[in-house]
Design an enzyme around this catalytic site. Structure first.
Site, PDB file in Angstrom:
ATOM      1  N   GLY A  75       0.870  -1.219  -0.067  1.00  0.00           N
ATOM      2  CA  GLY A  75      -0.087  -0.049   0.125  1.00  0.00           C
ATOM      3  C   GLY A  75       0.821   1.221   0.112  1.00  0.00           C
ATOM      4  N   GLN A  80       3.141  10.062   0.978  1.00  0.00           N
ATOM      5  CA  GLN A  80       4.465   9.350   1.201  1.00  0.00           C
ATOM      6  C   GLN A  80       5.486   9.418   0.194  1.00  0.00           C
ATOM      7  OE1 GLN A  80       2.315   5.365   2.122  1.00  0.00           O
ATOM      8  NE2 GLN A  80       4.413   5.286   3.251  1.00  0.00           N
ATOM      9  N   CYS A 121       5.761   0.052   7.809  1.00  0.00           N
ATOM     10  CA  CYS A 121       5.468   1.122   6.855  1.00  0.00           C
ATOM     11  C   CYS A 121       6.839   1.428   6.078  1.00  0.00           C
ATOM     12  CB  CYS A 121       5.301   2.327   7.762  1.00  0.00           C
ATOM     13  SG  CYS A 121       4.760   3.763   6.742  1.00  0.00           S
ATOM     14  N   LEU A 122       6.524   1.660   4.937  1.00  0.00           N
ATOM     15  CA  LEU A 122       7.695   2.200   4.016  1.00  0.00           C
ATOM     16  C   LEU A 122       8.416   3.439   4.521  1.00  0.00           C
ATOM     17  CD1 LEU A 122       6.285   1.541   0.639  1.00  0.00           C
ATOM     18  CD2 LEU A 122       8.049   0.116   1.598  1.00  0.00           C
ATOM     19  N   HIS A 163      -4.440   1.485   7.385  1.00  0.00           N
ATOM     20  CA  HIS A 163      -3.114   2.116   7.341  1.00  0.00           C
ATOM     21  C   HIS A 163      -2.757   3.222   6.402  1.00  0.00           C
ATOM     22  CE1 HIS A 163       1.277   1.652   7.992  1.00  0.00           C
ATOM     23  NE2 HIS A 163       1.253   2.291   6.687  1.00  0.00           N
ATOM     24  N   GLU A 164      -3.233   2.983   5.094  1.00  0.00           N
ATOM     25  CA  GLU A 164      -2.835   4.104   4.122  1.00  0.00           C
ATOM     26  C   GLU A 164      -3.938   5.212   4.194  1.00  0.00           C
ATOM     27  OE1 GLU A 164      -0.469   3.521   2.586  1.00  0.00           O
ATOM     28  OE2 GLU A 164      -0.224   1.407   2.944  1.00  0.00           O
ATOM     29  N   HIS A 167      -2.546   7.329   6.963  1.00  0.00           N
ATOM     30  CA  HIS A 167      -1.585   8.352   6.182  1.00  0.00           C
ATOM     31  C   HIS A 167      -2.101   9.703   5.751  1.00  0.00           C
ATOM     32  CE1 HIS A 167       2.390   6.277   6.406  1.00  0.00           C
ATOM     33  NE2 HIS A 167       1.806   5.210   5.775  1.00  0.00           N
TER      34      HIS A 167
HETATM   35 NI    NI Z   1       2.591   3.283   5.722  1.00  0.00          NI
END
Ligand code: NI
Length: 194
Positions: A75, A80, A121-122, A163-164, A167
Protein backbone atom coordinates in the site's frame (compact mmCIF):
# COMPACT_ATOMS: atom_id res chain seq x y z
CA UNK A 1 1.05 -15.36 13.71
CA UNK A 2 0.03 -13.71 10.50
CA UNK A 3 2.92 -11.55 9.40
CA UNK A 4 0.87 -8.73 8.00
CA UNK A 5 3.07 -5.68 7.66
CA UNK A 6 1.91 -3.05 5.20
CA UNK A 7 5.28 -2.75 3.70
CA UNK A 8 6.62 -6.22 4.17
CA UNK A 9 7.99 -7.91 1.09
CA UNK A 10 5.36 -9.97 -0.66
CA UNK A 11 7.00 -13.31 -1.37
CA UNK A 12 4.82 -14.08 -4.39
CA UNK A 13 5.43 -10.67 -5.98
CA UNK A 14 5.16 -11.06 -9.73
CA UNK A 15 4.72 -9.02 -12.85
CA UNK A 16 2.72 -5.82 -12.66
CA UNK A 17 -1.01 -6.34 -12.99
CA UNK A 18 -2.68 -2.99 -13.33
CA UNK A 19 -6.18 -4.27 -12.82
CA UNK A 20 -8.85 -2.14 -14.42
CA UNK A 21 -7.86 1.07 -12.74
CA UNK A 22 -4.77 2.42 -14.43
CA UNK A 23 -4.19 3.33 -18.04
CA UNK A 24 -1.34 1.50 -19.67
CA UNK A 25 -0.08 4.43 -21.67
CA UNK A 26 1.38 6.01 -18.56
CA UNK A 27 3.49 3.09 -17.59
CA UNK A 28 6.35 3.38 -20.03
CA UNK A 29 7.27 6.74 -18.60
CA UNK A 30 6.83 5.84 -14.97
CA UNK A 31 8.74 7.77 -12.36
CA UNK A 32 9.95 6.08 -9.20
CA UNK A 33 9.51 8.47 -6.31
CA UNK A 34 11.74 8.58 -3.27
CA UNK A 35 9.55 7.56 -0.31
CA UNK A 36 9.39 10.15 2.46
CA UNK A 37 10.60 8.84 5.79
CA UNK A 38 9.62 9.63 9.35
CA UNK A 39 10.01 12.35 10.73
CA UNK A 40 9.39 14.18 7.42
CA UNK A 41 6.67 16.75 8.16
CA UNK A 42 4.58 15.89 5.07
CA UNK A 43 3.71 12.60 6.78
CA UNK A 44 1.95 14.65 9.46
CA UNK A 45 -0.04 16.78 7.03
CA UNK A 46 -3.73 16.17 6.44
CA UNK A 47 -4.01 15.54 2.70
CA UNK A 48 -6.52 17.53 0.63
CA UNK A 49 -9.41 15.98 -1.29
CA UNK A 50 -8.95 15.63 -5.05
CA UNK A 51 -11.55 17.78 -6.81
CA UNK A 52 -10.85 16.78 -10.38
CA UNK A 53 -9.26 13.69 -11.89
CA UNK A 54 -6.74 15.12 -14.30
CA UNK A 55 -4.02 13.37 -16.29
CA UNK A 56 -1.61 14.48 -13.57
CA UNK A 57 -3.62 12.54 -10.98
CA UNK A 58 -3.64 9.42 -13.19
CA UNK A 59 0.08 9.75 -13.80
CA UNK A 60 0.66 10.15 -10.06
CA UNK A 61 -1.33 6.96 -9.40
CA UNK A 62 0.64 5.02 -12.03
CA UNK A 63 3.94 6.26 -10.62
CA UNK A 64 2.85 5.40 -7.09
CA UNK A 65 2.08 1.84 -8.21
CA UNK A 66 5.55 1.50 -9.71
CA UNK A 67 7.09 3.03 -6.59
CA UNK A 68 5.15 0.72 -4.27
CA UNK A 69 6.06 -2.36 -6.26
CA UNK A 70 9.73 -1.39 -6.44
CA UNK A 71 9.69 -1.07 -2.65
CA UNK A 72 7.77 -4.38 -2.22
CA UNK A 73 4.92 -2.66 -0.39
CA UNK A 74 1.25 -3.56 -0.31
CA UNK A 75 0.00 0.00 0.00
CA UNK A 76 1.07 3.60 -0.50
CA UNK A 77 -0.47 7.00 0.22
CA UNK A 78 0.27 10.06 -1.92
CA UNK A 79 1.81 12.04 0.93
CA UNK A 80 4.43 9.30 1.25
CA UNK A 81 5.75 10.45 -2.13
CA UNK A 82 5.48 14.13 -1.22
CA UNK A 83 2.02 14.93 -2.64
CA UNK A 84 -0.54 15.92 0.00
CA UNK A 85 -3.61 14.70 -1.90
CA UNK A 86 -6.16 12.05 -0.91
CA UNK A 87 -5.07 9.20 -3.14
CA UNK A 88 -4.03 5.72 -2.05
CA UNK A 89 -2.83 2.59 -3.80
CA UNK A 90 -3.55 -0.81 -2.28
CA UNK A 91 -2.51 -4.24 -3.48
CA UNK A 92 -5.48 -6.46 -2.63
CA UNK A 93 -3.89 -9.50 -4.18
CA UNK A 94 -2.99 -12.70 -2.45
CA UNK A 95 -1.49 -15.96 -3.51
CA UNK A 96 -2.82 -15.56 -7.06
CA UNK A 97 -0.64 -12.47 -7.52
CA UNK A 98 -1.08 -8.72 -7.25
CA UNK A 99 -4.40 -6.94 -7.67
CA UNK A 100 -3.73 -3.24 -7.34
CA UNK A 101 -6.34 -0.56 -7.05
CA UNK A 102 -6.16 3.21 -6.73
CA UNK A 103 -8.76 4.97 -4.59
CA UNK A 104 -9.29 8.72 -4.63
CA UNK A 105 -10.79 10.41 -1.57
CA UNK A 106 -11.19 7.06 0.24
CA UNK A 107 -13.42 6.76 3.29
CA UNK A 108 -14.10 3.86 5.56
CA UNK A 109 -17.88 3.63 5.74
CA UNK A 110 -18.18 0.38 7.67
CA UNK A 111 -15.88 -1.69 9.81
CA UNK A 112 -16.31 -4.84 11.85
CA UNK A 113 -14.35 -7.26 13.99
CA UNK A 114 -10.77 -6.81 15.07
CA UNK A 115 -7.42 -8.40 14.51
CA UNK A 116 -3.99 -7.68 15.95
CA UNK A 117 -1.13 -8.32 13.56
CA UNK A 118 2.34 -7.03 12.91
CA UNK A 119 2.56 -3.89 10.81
CA UNK A 120 5.33 -1.95 9.18
CA UNK A 121 5.52 1.10 6.94
CA UNK A 122 7.71 2.12 4.01
CA UNK A 123 8.05 5.52 5.70
CA UNK A 124 9.26 3.95 8.96
CA UNK A 125 11.76 1.41 7.66
CA UNK A 126 12.94 -1.38 9.89
CA UNK A 127 10.17 -1.17 12.50
CA UNK A 128 7.38 -3.68 12.91
CA UNK A 129 4.91 -3.78 15.77
CA UNK A 130 1.55 -5.46 16.37
CA UNK A 131 -1.36 -3.10 15.73
CA UNK A 132 -5.05 -3.74 16.39
CA UNK A 133 -7.23 -3.00 13.37
CA UNK A 134 -10.75 -3.75 12.19
CA UNK A 135 -10.86 -7.14 10.47
CA UNK A 136 -13.39 -6.14 7.80
CA UNK A 137 -13.84 -2.74 6.20
CA UNK A 138 -15.95 -1.22 3.47
CA UNK A 139 -14.22 1.64 1.70
CA UNK A 140 -15.91 4.15 -0.59
CA UNK A 141 -14.08 6.42 -2.96
CA UNK A 142 -13.58 7.36 -6.60
CA UNK A 143 -11.62 5.43 -9.20
CA UNK A 144 -9.30 6.91 -11.82
CA UNK A 145 -12.16 7.21 -14.29
CA UNK A 146 -14.16 9.29 -11.85
CA UNK A 147 -16.67 6.57 -10.99
CA UNK A 148 -17.70 5.84 -7.44
CA UNK A 149 -16.25 2.63 -6.13
CA UNK A 150 -17.02 0.52 -3.08
CA UNK A 151 -14.45 -1.99 -1.87
CA UNK A 152 -15.23 -4.62 0.76
CA UNK A 153 -12.23 -6.44 2.12
CA UNK A 154 -10.86 -8.36 5.02
CA UNK A 155 -7.59 -9.25 6.73
CA UNK A 156 -4.42 -7.85 5.17
CA UNK A 157 -6.23 -5.77 2.52
CA UNK A 158 -8.53 -4.29 5.19
CA UNK A 159 -5.46 -3.51 7.29
CA UNK A 160 -3.76 -1.88 4.30
CA UNK A 161 -6.76 0.39 3.69
CA UNK A 162 -6.86 1.47 7.33
CA UNK A 163 -3.11 2.08 7.35
CA UNK A 164 -3.12 4.09 4.09
CA UNK A 165 -6.19 6.17 4.98
CA UNK A 166 -4.48 6.95 8.30
CA UNK A 167 -1.56 8.33 6.27
CA UNK A 168 -3.91 10.78 4.51
CA UNK A 169 -4.86 12.12 7.93
CA UNK A 170 -1.25 12.47 9.03
CA UNK A 171 -1.38 9.37 11.24
CA UNK A 172 1.34 6.72 11.28
CA UNK A 173 1.09 3.17 12.61
CA UNK A 174 3.40 4.09 15.46
CA UNK A 175 0.63 6.39 16.74
CA UNK A 176 -1.38 3.26 17.52
CA UNK A 177 1.28 1.93 19.90
CA UNK A 178 1.21 2.40 23.65
CA UNK A 179 2.94 5.58 24.92
CA UNK A 180 5.78 3.47 26.29
CA UNK A 181 6.35 1.64 23.02
CA UNK A 182 6.18 4.90 21.11
CA UNK A 183 8.81 6.38 23.35
CA UNK A 184 11.06 3.36 22.82
CA UNK A 185 10.46 3.59 19.10
CA UNK A 186 11.52 7.25 18.92
CA UNK A 187 14.69 6.55 20.85
CA UNK A 188 15.62 3.54 18.74
CA UNK A 189 14.61 5.05 15.42
CA UNK A 190 16.44 8.30 15.90
CA UNK A 191 19.52 6.40 17.01
CA UNK A 192 19.31 4.17 13.94
CA UNK A 193 18.75 6.99 11.46
CA UNK A 194 21.70 9.08 12.68
NI1 NI B 1 2.76 3.31 5.72
Amino acid sequence: MQNAGMCLPRPSSRALDLGEAVRLEYIHMAVLYPIRKYPDSILRQKASPIEEITDEVRKLAADMIETMQAASGVGLAANQVGVALRLIIVDMGGEQGPHIIAVINPQIVESAGEETAEEGCLSVPGFYEPVKRALHVTVKGIDLDGSEQTVKCTGLAARAFQHEIDHLDGTLFIDHLSPLKRQLFRKEYLKQSK
